[in-house]
Each structure stands twice: as structure tokens, then as C-alpha cells.
Scaffold this active site. Structure first.
Site, PDB file in Angstrom:
ATOM      1  CE1 TYR A 153       6.259  20.122  -7.673  1.00  0.00           C
ATOM      2  CE2 TYR A 153       7.968  18.685  -8.527  1.00  0.00           C
ATOM      3  CZ  TYR A 153       7.505  19.947  -8.227  1.00  0.00           C
ATOM      4  OH  TYR A 153       8.301  21.044  -8.473  1.00  0.00           O
ATOM      5  CE  LYS A 160      10.517  22.996 -10.156  1.00  0.00           C
ATOM      6  NZ  LYS A 160      10.883  24.380 -10.532  1.00  0.00           N
TER       7      LYS A 160
HETATM    8  P1  NAD Z   1       4.830  31.877  -8.241  1.00  0.00           P
HETATM    9  O1  NAD Z   1       3.522  31.572  -8.920  1.00  0.00           O
HETATM   10  O2  NAD Z   1       4.836  33.019  -7.299  1.00  0.00           O
HETATM   11  O3  NAD Z   1       5.991  32.091  -9.312  1.00  0.00           O
HETATM   12  C1  NAD Z   1       6.038  31.375 -10.523  1.00  0.00           C
HETATM   13  C2  NAD Z   1       6.506  32.374 -11.564  1.00  0.00           C
HETATM   14  O4  NAD Z   1       6.699  31.725 -12.828  1.00  0.00           O
HETATM   15  C3  NAD Z   1       5.515  33.514 -11.784  1.00  0.00           C
HETATM   16  O5  NAD Z   1       6.137  34.754 -11.550  1.00  0.00           O
HETATM   17  C4  NAD Z   1       5.150  33.360 -13.259  1.00  0.00           C
HETATM   18  O6  NAD Z   1       4.915  34.607 -13.901  1.00  0.00           O
HETATM   19  C5  NAD Z   1       6.425  32.714 -13.789  1.00  0.00           C
HETATM   20  N1  NAD Z   1       6.222  32.156 -15.123  1.00  0.00           N
HETATM   21  C6  NAD Z   1       5.387  31.153 -15.503  1.00  0.00           C
HETATM   22  N2  NAD Z   1       5.452  31.006 -16.854  1.00  0.00           N
HETATM   23  C7  NAD Z   1       6.363  31.925 -17.309  1.00  0.00           C
HETATM   24  C8  NAD Z   1       6.848  32.270 -18.595  1.00  0.00           C
HETATM   25  N3  NAD Z   1       6.401  31.665 -19.705  1.00  0.00           N
HETATM   26  N4  NAD Z   1       7.771  33.254 -18.696  1.00  0.00           N
HETATM   27  C9  NAD Z   1       8.229  33.904 -17.585  1.00  0.00           C
HETATM   28  N5  NAD Z   1       7.783  33.615 -16.343  1.00  0.00           N
HETATM   29  C10 NAD Z   1       6.852  32.647 -16.209  1.00  0.00           C
HETATM   30  O7  NAD Z   1       5.253  30.518  -7.519  1.00  0.00           O
HETATM   31  P2  NAD Z   1       6.583  30.079  -6.739  1.00  0.00           P
HETATM   32  O8  NAD Z   1       6.173  28.939  -5.901  1.00  0.00           O
HETATM   33  O9  NAD Z   1       7.245  31.257  -6.146  1.00  0.00           O
HETATM   34  O10 NAD Z   1       7.478  29.483  -7.912  1.00  0.00           O
HETATM   35  C11 NAD Z   1       8.822  29.859  -8.141  1.00  0.00           C
HETATM   36  C12 NAD Z   1       9.678  28.628  -8.386  1.00  0.00           C
HETATM   37  O11 NAD Z   1       9.793  27.903  -7.159  1.00  0.00           O
HETATM   38  C13 NAD Z   1       9.124  27.643  -9.401  1.00  0.00           C
HETATM   39  O12 NAD Z   1      10.192  27.128 -10.175  1.00  0.00           O
HETATM   40  C14 NAD Z   1       8.567  26.528  -8.528  1.00  0.00           C
HETATM   41  O13 NAD Z   1       8.521  25.283  -9.196  1.00  0.00           O
HETATM   42  C15 NAD Z   1       9.595  26.537  -7.432  1.00  0.00           C
HETATM   43  N6  NAD Z   1       9.229  25.862  -6.179  1.00  0.00           N
HETATM   44  C16 NAD Z   1       8.105  26.191  -5.527  1.00  0.00           C
HETATM   45  C17 NAD Z   1       7.803  25.552  -4.335  1.00  0.00           C
HETATM   46  C18 NAD Z   1       6.525  25.874  -3.597  1.00  0.00           C
HETATM   47  O14 NAD Z   1       6.120  25.078  -2.758  1.00  0.00           O
HETATM   48  N7  NAD Z   1       5.906  27.002  -3.837  1.00  0.00           N
HETATM   49  C19 NAD Z   1       8.651  24.587  -3.799  1.00  0.00           C
HETATM   50  C20 NAD Z   1       9.817  24.272  -4.485  1.00  0.00           C
HETATM   51  C21 NAD Z   1      10.099  24.917  -5.682  1.00  0.00           C
END
Ligand code: NAD
Length: 252
Positions: A153, A160
Site C-alpha cells: 500500500y 490516507k
Molecule cells: P476507481 O479507479 O474506480 O476511482 C478512482 C477515481 O479517482 C477515478 O474516478 C479517477 O478518475 C479519480 N481521479 C484520479 N485522479 C483524479 C484527479 N486528478 N481529479 C479528479 N479525479 C481523479 O477506484 P476506487 O477504488 O473506486 O477508488 C475510490 C476511492 O476509494 C479512492 O480514494 C481509493 O483510495 C478508495 N479506496 C479504495 C479501496 C479499494 O480496494 N478499491 C479500498 C479503500 C479505499
């Protein structure tokens, strides 16, 4: 549960996005929604998702481009005259910095990851504040790699941790205005952002075997919690980091 409420969803990349699951839950509970897409290349993947829940506004937003985030809130103010909740579900770190040791990450990579994944939440809170004269709710999405060292990570751990702290300060500073703030902390879910984490499939397999509920979470589980948090039922709940992880946060 959310009828009459207006929400902004930032972070839909495609149908697998956590933001897509949340948007589905918000719309299903009766909310009126605005959403954003990163750029023209992303639009064909985002539009089918937002069309499916009848999104009223779909606006471009790359938080790195000066003025784009401001334009989103200006448009919402002009069209709706206010906003009741928003979801910030975005994160980014340059691959070279994300895949190395945290102690080796570059100042530029660290700053960019913090800007997109953390400071953008504060900017959204500041822009939302005047649109929420009767209160509102600000949500973001974090991961337990903020508290514990989760293999691979890496840089996103400190980022985070900062995001979670930003949520606490936001909740304290805006609480008197009735604006609440939370970070939802899901277990691992296979999304596009997750594919940037090395050995993510191993993390998923280990999680599925070890959680108290022996289940992985999905984007609809996150959406159900998000819809509750932005509803009036959660009106006295603020400043929390809430796991939706089948109980994994309990384990040593
Ligand atoms: P995802 O790839 O579907 O979404 C990530 C989003 O971030 C995308 O829509 C992308 O366009 C956007 N993004 C990146 N750079 C950007 C910028 N400069 N301006 C505007 N938007 C931008 O992936 P996800 O897993 O749905 O991620 C969403 C959130 O959830 C993130 O913060 C991620 O860290 C968090 N998260 C994910 C998980 C997991 O296992 N997938 C677990 C815990 C937390």
C-alpha cells in the site's frame, strides 16, 4: 430516505468504481445527483453509469486543473442553489512512487498524491460550505493501510492517514454549521485504482479468508453505508472513520 436531497459524486471511473456503488445507493434512496468525469477519455466509461441513475449534471473535473473544481460548485450553485451532500472518492499516486518504499518516495510524488487524494477533499469542503446553509454531509473514502502497514500500500498509507485527520478537523470546524464529515473505510475491492496496487489479488484472497465474516465487501455495501451517513438518520454522527470491511479491522 434521501428524497429532496441534492448530492455531488466525484470519483466515478466506470461501473466498478466505489463512487458508482454509492451513486446507485443515493439515487435509489431518492437523491438528485450531479457527478463528474476526469476528462474526455474517461467520459465514455462514466456516462453509461450516470445515465443509469438519471444524473442531472455531469461535469468535467480533474482536481489538478486550476478552476475545474470551482466550476463544478459554481454550476451546482447556479442550477440547484445549494447542495446537501458530496462524496469524494478519488485518489492518485505516481506509479514510480507508489511501487517503491515509502522512505524513497519523491517530494513531487508525495505532494501530487497528497494534493489529489487529500487536499482536494479540503477544497471540496470549502467550496461546499456556502452551498450548505442548512447543513450537509461530506464523505470521503479511506483504507486501513492508513493505520497499519499493509504490504504494497506504500505511499497511500501516509496519504490516507492525512485524509482521515483532515476529516476530523473538517467535522470540528464545520460542525456548528451542521455540516458533518466522515471517511468510509472499505475492505479491498477490485477497481481500477486498486489495480495500481501491486499484488492486489493476494490482498483480496487473504482478506476473503481472514475477515470475521469471511466475505469481501462490494461497492453496494459501501453505497448502503454512504446513503445512511448522508441521511438525516445520521444527523448526530460526525467526524468518524467507519469501516465497512466484514470486521477485518478487529483482527490483529
Ligand atoms: P476507481 O479507479 O474506480 O476511482 C478512482 C477515481 O479517482 C477515478 O474516478 C479517477 O478518475 C479519480 N481521479 C484520479 N485522479 C483524479 C484527479 N486528478 N481529479 C479528479 N479525479 C481523479 O477506484 P476506487 O477504488 O473506486 O477508488 C475510490 C476511492 O476509494 C479512492 O480514494 C481509493 O483510495 C478508495 N479506496 C479504495 C479501496 C479499494 O480496494 N478499491 C479500498 C479503500 C479505499
Amino acid at each position: 430516505m434521501l428524497s429532496g436531497k441534492r448530492g455531488l459524486v466525484v470519483g466515478i471511473a466506470n461501473e466498478a468504481s466505489i463512487a458508482a456503488g454509492c451513486a446507485r445507493a443515493f439515487a435509489g434512496a431518492g437523491a438528485k445527483l450531479a457527478a463528474t468525469y476526469l476528462n474526455e477519455k474517461a467520459l465514455p466509461y462514466v456516462k453509461p453509469v450516470t445515465d443509469a441513475f438519471g444524473c442531472e449534471l455531469l461535469l468535467p473535473c480533474d482536481v489538478r486543473i486550476p478552476g475545474q473544481l470551482d466550476a463544478v460548485f459554481e454550476r451546482i450553485g447556479a442550477q440547484w442553489g445549494g447542495l446537501d451532500f458530496l462524496l469524494h472518492a478519488i485518489a492518485f499516486a505516481p506509479a514510480a512512487d507508489l511501487h517503491g518504499r515509502v522512505v524513497d518516495c519523491s517530494a513531487e510524488g508525495f505532494a501530487l498524491a497528497m494534493d489529489v487524494s487529500c487536499h482536494s477533499f479540503l477544497r471540496m469542503a470549502r467550496l461546499a460550505e456556502p452551498l450548505m446553509p442548512n447543513g450537509g454531509c461530506l464523505l470521503t473514502v479511506t483504507f486501513y493501510g492508513s493505520e497499519r502497514v499493509v504490504a504494497h500500500y506504500n505511499l497511500m498509507g501516509p496519504v490516507k492517514a492525512a485524509l482521515e485527520s483532515a476529516v476530523r478537523y473538517t467535522a470540528a470546524e464545520l460542525g456548528a454549521k451542521g455540516i458533518r464529515a466522515h471517511a468510509i473505510s472499505p475492505g479491498p475491492i477490485k477497481t481500477r485504482a486498486a489495480s495500481g496496487i501491486a499484488h492486489f489479488d493476494e490482498l483480496l484472497a487473504a482478506e476473503a479468508a481472514a475477515t470475521p465474516e469471511r466475505q469481501l465487501v462490494d461497492i453496494d455495501d459501501v453505497g448502503a453505508l454512504a446513503a445512511f451517513l448522508v441521511s438525516d438518520a445520521a444527523r448526530r454522527v460526525t467526524g468518524t472513520i467507519i469501516p465497512v470491511d466484514s470486521g477485518q479491522h478487529l483482527m490483529a
